[in-house]
Design a protein around this motif. Sequence first.
Motif, PDB file in Angstrom:
ATOM      1  N   MET A   1     -14.224  -0.125   1.170  1.00 24.95           N
ATOM      2  CA  MET A   1     -13.627   0.932   1.694  1.00 24.95           C
ATOM      3  C   MET A   1     -12.319   0.468   2.482  1.00 24.95           C
ATOM      4  O   MET A   1     -11.230   1.264   2.578  1.00 24.95           O
ATOM      5  CB  MET A   1     -14.250   1.592   3.002  1.00 24.95           C
ATOM      6  CG  MET A   1     -15.750   2.212   2.310  1.00 24.95           C
ATOM      7  SD  MET A   1     -15.301   3.587   0.992  1.00 24.95           S
ATOM      8  CE  MET A   1     -14.576   4.806   2.081  1.00 24.95           C
ATOM      9  N   THR A   2     -12.314  -0.926   3.016  1.00 30.64           N
ATOM     10  CA  THR A   2     -11.235  -1.297   3.753  1.00 30.64           C
ATOM     11  C   THR A   2     -10.024  -1.601   2.586  1.00 30.64           C
ATOM     12  O   THR A   2      -8.772  -1.204   2.933  1.00 30.64           O
ATOM     13  CB  THR A   2     -11.415  -2.909   4.375  1.00 30.64           C
ATOM     14  OG1 THR A   2     -12.502  -2.790   5.385  1.00 30.64           O
ATOM     15  CG2 THR A   2     -10.302  -3.367   4.982  1.00 30.64           C
ATOM     16  N   GLU A   3     -10.395  -1.944   1.439  1.00 29.14           N
ATOM     17  CA  GLU A   3      -9.030  -2.320   0.457  1.00 29.14           C
ATOM     18  C   GLU A   3      -8.502  -0.790   0.133  1.00 29.14           C
ATOM     19  O   GLU A   3      -7.307  -0.631  -0.072  1.00 29.14           O
ATOM     20  CB  GLU A   3      -9.756  -3.007  -0.754  1.00 29.14           C
ATOM     21  CG  GLU A   3      -9.924  -4.504  -0.382  1.00 29.14           C
ATOM     22  CD  GLU A   3     -11.476  -4.881  -0.992  1.00 29.14           C
ATOM     23  OE1 GLU A   3     -12.064  -4.164  -1.365  1.00 29.14           O
ATOM     24  OE2 GLU A   3     -11.732  -5.958  -0.605  1.00 29.14           O
ATOM     25  N   LEU A   4      -9.455   0.224   0.228  1.00 28.65           N
ATOM     26  CA  LEU A   4      -8.904   1.535  -0.421  1.00 28.65           C
ATOM     27  C   LEU A   4      -8.015   1.926   0.790  1.00 28.65           C
ATOM     28  O   LEU A   4      -7.065   2.539   0.509  1.00 28.65           O
ATOM     29  CB  LEU A   4      -9.995   2.696  -0.347  1.00 28.65           C
ATOM     30  CG  LEU A   4      -9.665   4.044  -0.740  1.00 28.65           C
ATOM     31  CD1 LEU A   4      -8.938   4.192  -1.890  1.00 28.65           C
ATOM     32  CD2 LEU A   4     -11.039   4.809  -0.763  1.00 28.65           C
ATOM     33  N   GLY A   5      -8.459   1.589   1.998  1.00 27.45           N
ATOM     34  CA  GLY A   5      -7.443   1.951   3.331  1.00 27.45           C
ATOM     35  C   GLY A   5      -6.185   1.402   3.226  1.00 27.45           C
ATOM     36  O   GLY A   5      -5.283   2.103   3.300  1.00 27.45           O
ATOM     37  N   GLU A   6      -6.298   0.126   2.819  1.00 24.83           N
ATOM     38  CA  GLU A   6      -4.887  -0.616   2.778  1.00 24.83           C
ATOM     39  C   GLU A   6      -4.225  -0.125   1.780  1.00 24.83           C
ATOM     40  O   GLU A   6      -2.863  -0.047   1.913  1.00 24.83           O
ATOM     41  CB  GLU A   6      -5.223  -2.213   2.290  1.00 24.83           C
ATOM     42  CG  GLU A   6      -5.765  -2.530   3.667  1.00 24.83           C
ATOM     43  CD  GLU A   6      -6.369  -4.265   3.447  1.00 24.83           C
ATOM     44  OE1 GLU A   6      -6.151  -4.919   2.555  1.00 24.83           O
ATOM     45  OE2 GLU A   6      -6.889  -4.869   4.559  1.00 24.83           O
ATOM     46  N   ALA A   7      -4.598   0.217   0.494  1.00 26.38           N
ATOM     47  CA  ALA A   7      -3.865   0.785  -0.612  1.00 26.38           C
ATOM     48  C   ALA A   7      -3.274   2.115  -0.356  1.00 26.38           C
ATOM     49  O   ALA A   7      -2.296   2.361  -0.511  1.00 26.38           O
ATOM     50  CB  ALA A   7      -4.589   0.804  -1.968  1.00 26.38           C
ATOM     51  N   LEU A   8      -4.184   2.946   0.329  1.00 26.56           N
ATOM     52  CA  LEU A   8      -3.743   4.171   0.802  1.00 26.56           C
ATOM     53  C   LEU A   8      -2.631   4.264   1.765  1.00 26.56           C
ATOM     54  O   LEU A   8      -1.627   4.950   1.712  1.00 26.56           O
ATOM     55  CB  LEU A   8      -4.865   5.261   1.399  1.00 26.56           C
ATOM     56  CG  LEU A   8      -4.821   6.577   1.464  1.00 26.56           C
ATOM     57  CD1 LEU A   8      -4.283   7.154   0.388  1.00 26.56           C
ATOM     58  CD2 LEU A   8      -5.935   7.369   2.184  1.00 26.56           C
ATOM     59  N   ALA A   9      -2.668   3.306   2.844  1.00 22.68           N
ATOM     60  CA  ALA A   9      -1.655   3.060   3.730  1.00 22.68           C
ATOM     61  C   ALA A   9      -0.185   2.879   3.186  1.00 22.68           C
ATOM     62  O   ALA A   9       0.693   3.332   3.720  1.00 22.68           O
ATOM     63  CB  ALA A   9      -2.055   1.782   4.590  1.00 22.68           C
ATOM     64  N   ALA A  10      -0.311   2.163   2.046  1.00 16.26           N
ATOM     65  CA  ALA A  10       1.181   2.151   1.383  1.00 16.26           C
ATOM     66  C   ALA A  10       1.832   3.248   0.981  1.00 16.26           C
ATOM     67  O   ALA A  10       3.043   3.259   0.855  1.00 16.26           O
ATOM     68  CB  ALA A  10       0.977   1.045   0.452  1.00 16.26           C
ATOM     69  N   GLN A  11       0.985   4.260   0.690  1.00  9.67           N
ATOM     70  CA  GLN A  11       1.566   5.720   0.318  1.00  9.67           C
ATOM     71  C   GLN A  11       1.753   6.467   1.577  1.00  9.67           C
ATOM     72  O   GLN A  11       2.441   7.770   1.314  1.00  9.67           O
ATOM     73  CB  GLN A  11       0.787   6.368  -0.652  1.00  9.67           C
ATOM     74  CG  GLN A  11       0.434   5.468  -1.739  1.00  9.67           C
ATOM     75  CD  GLN A  11      -0.600   6.270  -2.596  1.00  9.67           C
ATOM     76  OE1 GLN A  11      -0.464   7.486  -3.007  1.00  9.67           O
ATOM     77  NE2 GLN A  11      -1.844   5.337  -2.769  1.00  9.67           N
TER      78      GLN A  11
ATOM     79  N   ARG B   1     -10.121   1.501   9.246  1.00 10.64           N
ATOM     80  CA  ARG B   1      -9.523   0.132   9.497  1.00 10.64           C
ATOM     81  C   ARG B   1      -8.658  -0.350   8.631  1.00 10.64           C
ATOM     82  O   ARG B   1      -7.655  -0.950   8.775  1.00 10.64           O
ATOM     83  CB  ARG B   1     -10.564  -0.776   9.619  1.00 10.64           C
ATOM     84  CG  ARG B   1     -11.657  -0.670  11.096  1.00 10.64           C
ATOM     85  CD  ARG B   1     -12.657  -1.812  11.110  1.00 10.64           C
ATOM     86  NE  ARG B   1     -13.518  -1.686  12.003  1.00 10.64           N
ATOM     87  CZ  ARG B   1     -14.767  -0.931  12.077  1.00 10.64           C
ATOM     88  NH1 ARG B   1     -15.378  -0.732  10.928  1.00 10.64           N
ATOM     89  NH2 ARG B   1     -15.381  -0.595  13.141  1.00 10.64           N
ATOM     90  N   GLY B   2      -9.013   0.025   7.329  1.00 12.12           N
ATOM     91  CA  GLY B   2      -8.125  -0.444   6.282  1.00 12.12           C
ATOM     92  C   GLY B   2      -6.840   0.109   6.372  1.00 12.12           C
ATOM     93  O   GLY B   2      -5.644  -0.483   6.194  1.00 12.12           O
ATOM     94  N   ILE B   3      -6.765   1.496   6.670  1.00 13.62           N
ATOM     95  CA  ILE B   3      -5.386   2.195   7.039  1.00 13.62           C
ATOM     96  C   ILE B   3      -4.546   1.365   7.918  1.00 13.62           C
ATOM     97  O   ILE B   3      -3.334   1.172   7.711  1.00 13.62           O
ATOM     98  CB  ILE B   3      -5.634   3.707   7.173  1.00 13.62           C
ATOM     99  CG1 ILE B   3      -6.283   4.228   5.732  1.00 13.62           C
ATOM    100  CG2 ILE B   3      -4.517   4.217   7.629  1.00 13.62           C
ATOM    101  CD1 ILE B   3      -6.628   5.950   6.185  1.00 13.62           C
ATOM    102  N   GLY B   4      -5.319   1.286   8.958  1.00 13.09           N
ATOM    103  CA  GLY B   4      -4.864   0.528  10.210  1.00 13.09           C
ATOM    104  C   GLY B   4      -4.063  -0.987   9.799  1.00 13.09           C
ATOM    105  O   GLY B   4      -2.744  -1.194  10.003  1.00 13.09           O
ATOM    106  N   ALA B   5      -4.857  -1.603   9.094  1.00 12.52           N
ATOM    107  CA  ALA B   5      -4.503  -2.851   8.504  1.00 12.52           C
ATOM    108  C   ALA B   5      -3.147  -2.901   7.612  1.00 12.52           C
ATOM    109  O   ALA B   5      -2.001  -3.686   7.835  1.00 12.52           O
ATOM    110  CB  ALA B   5      -5.784  -3.703   7.639  1.00 12.52           C
ATOM    111  N   GLY B   6      -3.225  -1.823   6.713  1.00  9.23           N
ATOM    112  CA  GLY B   6      -2.257  -1.419   5.800  1.00  9.23           C
ATOM    113  C   GLY B   6      -0.854  -1.221   6.523  1.00  9.23           C
ATOM    114  O   GLY B   6       0.162  -1.438   5.939  1.00  9.23           O
ATOM    115  N   LEU B   7      -1.114  -0.544   7.364  1.00  7.90           N
ATOM    116  CA  LEU B   7       0.175   0.145   8.152  1.00  7.90           C
ATOM    117  C   LEU B   7       0.635  -1.096   9.353  1.00  7.90           C
ATOM    118  O   LEU B   7       1.973  -0.757   9.685  1.00  7.90           O
ATOM    119  CB  LEU B   7      -0.269   1.263   9.155  1.00  7.90           C
ATOM    120  CG  LEU B   7      -0.414   2.577   8.413  1.00  7.90           C
ATOM    121  CD1 LEU B   7      -1.010   3.872   9.476  1.00  7.90           C
ATOM    122  CD2 LEU B   7       0.721   3.266   7.512  1.00  7.90           C
TER     123      LEU B   7
END
Length: 175
Positions: free
Chosen positions: A1-11, A33-39
């Motif tokens: 789920m973290t990796e999905l969030g990071e990938a989504l954050a790029a968009q 959390r993944g979105i936050g990391a990606g942002l």
Amino acid sequence: MTELGEALAAQLRAGDLLVLSGPLGAGKTTLTRGIGAGLGVRGRVASPTFVLARTHPNLTGGPPLVHVDAYRLASAMELDDLDIDFAGSVVVVEWGAGLLDGVAESWLELDIVRPTGAGSESDSGDDAGSHGDGDGDGDGDDDDADTDAADLDADEPRTVTIRGFGPRWADSPYA
């Protein structure tokens, strides 16, 4: 789920709204959390269950992440009372289905399904047990510094359906 969030954050960009749905332990907070990391936001992204909303400033000059837990909100009016900067932030709302009418012209809905028997709510690191932080002190913060990161991102099957609504997502794979 973290990796999905990071990938989504790029968009994602300021003004984007994401509504996360799924049962307790599905991975909503882990995804956030993944979105936050990606942002590139500051601070640990934890469930805002008892504070209702947390703003995480961005360390890279991008938009802040506003993480909302709408579980205890009864109406869109209560959400509006939180005075969230929807236009200037990336806003992730857990349990927000039905509370966001008219808030944004465009949004993403993410439905997370965790098959029965794919682990327990208490071992996922997300929404543990009684829709709290899992440490029993009622403050909304998981104070267990010894939590193993591997437990938070346990490799368990989940199905995530992402649907985009409005002009922002009209020409995207989520339309």
